[in-house]
Design a protein around this motif. Structure first.
Motif, mmCIF file in Angstrom:
data_model
loop_
_atom_site.group_PDB
_atom_site.id
_atom_site.type_symbol
_atom_site.label_atom_id
_atom_site.label_comp_id
_atom_site.label_asym_id
_atom_site.label_seq_id
_atom_site.Cartn_x
_atom_site.Cartn_y
_atom_site.Cartn_z
ATOM 1 N N ASN A 1 5.895 1.867 9.277
ATOM 2 C CA ASN A 1 4.622 1.994 10.093
ATOM 3 C C ASN A 1 4.845 1.855 11.535
ATOM 4 O O ASN A 1 5.565 1.140 12.080
ATOM 5 C CB ASN A 1 3.492 0.898 9.380
ATOM 6 N N ASP B 1 4.365 -0.725 14.161
ATOM 7 C CA ASP B 1 5.184 -1.706 14.464
ATOM 8 C C ASP B 1 5.792 -1.592 15.783
ATOM 9 O O ASP B 1 6.378 -2.516 16.606
ATOM 10 C CB ASP B 1 6.370 -1.680 13.451
ATOM 11 N N TRP B 2 5.933 -0.354 16.465
ATOM 12 C CA TRP B 2 6.481 -0.254 17.679
ATOM 13 C C TRP B 2 5.526 0.462 18.755
ATOM 14 O O TRP B 2 5.664 0.184 19.921
ATOM 15 C CB TRP B 2 7.924 0.815 17.618
ATOM 16 N N SER C 1 2.881 -2.598 20.312
ATOM 17 C CA SER C 1 3.472 -3.478 21.446
ATOM 18 C C SER C 1 4.231 -2.806 22.646
ATOM 19 O O SER C 1 4.385 -3.406 23.466
ATOM 20 C CB SER C 1 4.525 -4.311 20.639
#
Length: 420
Positions: free
Chosen positions: A124, A127-128, A131
């Motif tokens: 997904n 997730d990076w 953030s």
């Protein structure tokens, strides 16, 4: 692995463009390759427009490669502008997250995440992406691309005249970053997508080359249009969903069964796992007797079984036969719900007179008692497929299917549903 896998994909018409065909073919023949396709959550279900990319992941897995299904929990917050006429509406984080979870569950029905040798991977990009700071994005990704390069993409060119926001303009960089992250975390070397994704895919390959000095690969599938020129995947303006609660297995089966003669054989190559030899046999039979609709029947069977299972396929066939023969009483209440989902219905209350003539008028099936009596006497009224010609006929429990429904037919094709 079969050495002619890429050739078979081309023979099925599943390849539109690819980068460095010879090198990609060698790579696929030499090792188990990790490859990915992204699915942005724009609804709580995949639809048949997603079926081709989902099934190509399955085809690669069956050849010993490792499919990575990337759910766009991050990119779904923005929306891909590729070949869209207008900017997408933006959805909340909660909605996108909910839709992303639904997509994960659906994808697991097609690709095997528990395979002992080459299990599929679910990722997904939230997730990076969620953030990542703006400064990081500009320094690590943006510096690798010139405005001229980004403007040269056909998907962007088409929107420049009508207007494109910076948000959507930057989408190709987000997708390029996905490729980089999946290479770093999973060793992914190949990205697949529809032909409208070519610009985004080549941006990812460029980012891999610049940041990692690694050769990435891209392969696109054709965007499907029906022979009559209309968009594939819609019926009467509505999407055909893979979720049985949104599009029933019977409706799903009927969609494929009603495929245009000009599309049926090609769709067998696209959407089924029948061998090309088997499809050639079906094509021969179909050409010799088109009225028997062998290609459509095979297509509806294979795809419905693949998406909803053999039991749902058999149920869809049973509903179809019952509706064709008029033998409605053989159906279960669940099958009645599927087969008569869109017909006019009437909720029968405890106060309703169950005399047939009275109920025909009260439910709106007939415009007047006079018309109701005339239709009953002339044999135009059927209860659960049986002709009723008694003016004094009173509906009772024996007429109810599983105590829930009575199906009324007026004339040859006008159906109505009485609900109890």
């Amino acid at each position: 692995m079969t050495t002619n896998f890429l050739s078979e994909l081309k023979d099925r018409g599943l390849v539109y463009q690819m980068t460095d065909e010879q090198a990609l073919e060698e790579l696929l023949n030499e090792e188990s390759v990790k490859l990915y396709i992204g699915f942005d959550p724009t609804a709580d279900s995949l639809h048949i427009g997603h079926l081709l990319p989902v099934l190509i992941l399955k085809r690669f897995q069956e050849q010993g490669h490792v499919p990575v299904a990337l759910v766009g929990g991050g990119t779904g917050m923005i929306g891909d502008p590729s070949f869209k006429d207008a900017e997408r509406s933006l959805n909340s984080t909660e909605i996108v997250e909910s839709w992303a979870n639904s997509l994960k569950n659906q994808l697991s029905r097609f690709i095997d995440f528990d395979d002992k040798t080459n299990p599929a991977i679910l990722a997904n990009n939230a997730d990076w992406l969620t953030s990542m700071t703006l400064i990081d994005f500009l320094r690590d990704v943006g510096k690798n691309f010139t405005i001229n390069y980004m403007m040269s993409k056909e998907s962007v060119k088409r929107r420049i005249e009508t207007g494109i926001s910076y948000t959507e303009f930057a989408y190709q960089l987000l997708q390029a970053y996905d490729f980089l992250k999946l290479y770093e975390t999973e060793g992914v070397k190949l990205q697949l997508g529809g032909s409208d994704q070519w610009g985004n895919i080549t941006s990812g390959i460029e980012l891999l080359r610049r940041e990692k000095e690694v050769q990435g690969y891209g392969l696109t599938m054709p965007l499907i249009k029906k022979a009559d020129g209309t968009k594939f995947g819609k019926t009467e303006g509505n999407a055909v969903w893979l979720d049985a609660d949104k599009t029933s297995p019977y409706e799903f089966y009927q969609f494929w069964l009603n495929t245009d003669d000009r599309d049926a054989v090609q769709f067998l190559k696209y959407f089924t796992f029948l061998s090309l030899d088997e499809i050639a046999e079906i094509e021969k039979e179909f050409n010799e007797a088109p009225h028997e609709r062998a290609a459509q029947k095979a297509l509806a069977k294979e795809v419905t079984t693949l998406v909803h299972g053999e039991k749902s396929y058999e149920q869809a066939v049973r509903i179809s036969k019952a509706l064709f023969s008029g033998d409605i009483k053989e159906l279960t209440a669940e099958e009645i719900k599927q087969g008569f989902k869109d017909v006019p219905s009437y909720d029968v209350s405890a106060n309703d007179d169950l005399n047939l003539v009275e109920l025909l008028v009260n439910s709106g099936i007939e415009s007047s008692k006079r018309q109701a009596r005339e239709d009953v006497k002339n044999g135009a009224i059927y209860i659960n497929g049986e002709r009723i010609q008694e003016l004094e006929y009173v509906l009772s429990d024996k007429d109810k299917i599983e105590n829930e429904f009575i199906v009324v037919r007026r004339g040859k094709k006008k159906y109505f549903l009485l609900k109890f």
